[in-house]
Each structure stands twice: as structure tokens, then as C-alpha cells.
Design a protein around this motif. Structure first.
Motif: not given
Length: 151
Positions: A1-12, A14-25
Motif C-alpha cells: 500500500m502506498h503512503r501519501a503525505y497531505l498538507d493544506t493551506e486555508f483561509t484562517d 476557525n474550524p467552522y468557517t475556514y476554506k481550502l486554498i491549496s492542497l498537496a499529496l
């Protein structure tokens, strides 16, 4: 099984309002997926930190995709990998954004969430993340992916 490493950048943070800006695997020694969303967030929603550090690093002309385009490309990437364990150093922030980007169809079968050993202390490494999803995911893949099996 492969393993992929995830990271994201997001607006702020606040876990209730944050929005995705960029995502990498990133799969160590293998393929990478990176996308910057063009139609999901606006600068006014971003924290000062994101405006100062994250946004200047974006290259929307090269990596920019609409949510629909990014969703299609993400699913294709994950389907091509087959069974994959996705690992993040900030699962509580990153995983919900990955699932959101996967859309109503959800993540493909065989995609599971992994975890990083609590023995790894990132703060002790002297690494200052650039807060660029692809660079941070590459670092995580190099660091953790280079270790022996972790619990």
C-alpha cells in the motif's frame, strides 16, 4: 500500500468557517498532486497571516483550478494510486478539507487515514515550514517517509 503525505493551506484558523486554498499529496519517490483553488475563497476571508505568508507563494496561473477541476483531478490521482494511506501532521485541519474536495462521491475505496507517531516532535527539528502546501508535504514525506514503520 502506498503512503501519501497531505498538507493544506486555508483561509484562517476557525474550524467552522475556514476554506481550502491549496492542497498537496506527496508519495515519497512517486507522484505528487498539488492544486490551488481559484473559485472557493476570497482574500477578505483570509487571516493577516495567510495574506502575508501564504498568498504571496501561490501561482494561480500555473496551479490554479476551479473546485470542479480540482475535484476531478484529485479523484483521478487517488484512483491511479490504488490503496493509499494518507498521513498528515495536522489531521484535524487537513483531513476535512481533503474529504470536502473529494466531493459528494467521497474518497475512492482504499483511501484511509494514517497517523504520525507521537514520538516525532516537529518543533524540535528546527524546521520553519514555508506554509506552502506542496513544500510542506514534501518535507513531511521526506521526514516521515524516510523513517522505518511508525506506530
Amino acid at each position: 500500500m502506498h503512503r501519501a503525505y497531505l498538507d493544506t493551506e486555508f483561509t484562517d484558523l476557525n474550524p467552522y468557517t475556514y476554506k481550502l486554498i491549496s492542497l498537496a499529496l506527496v508519495v515519497p519517490g512517486g507522484p505528487e498532486f498539488y492544486v490551488e483553488l481559484t473559485d472557493h475563497w476570497v482574500e477578505a476571508e483570509c487571516s493577516d497571516f495567510v495574506r502575508e505568508i501564504v498568498l504571496p507563494q501561490l501561482d494561480l496561473n500555473v496551479h490554479g483550478r476551479t473546485v470542479d477541476q480540482a475535484r476531478t483531478e484529485l479523484r483521478a490521482f487517488l484512483l491511479a494510486l490504488g490503496p493509499v494511506e494518507i498521513v498528515s501532521d495536522a489531521v484535524m485541519w487537513d483531513w476535512p478539507l481533503l474529504v470536502w474536495l473529494a466531493g459528494p462521491e467521497g474518497l475512492p475505496d482504499g483511501v484511509t487515514a494514517g497517523r504520525i507517531s507521537s514520538d516525532i516532535e516537529f518543533d524540535d527539528l528546527g524546521y520553519e515550514p514555508p506554509h506552502h502546501a506542496l513544500q510542506d508535504a514534501r518535507f513531511l514525506a521526506e521526514l516521515v517517509g524516510g523513517l522505518a514503520e511508525f506506530p
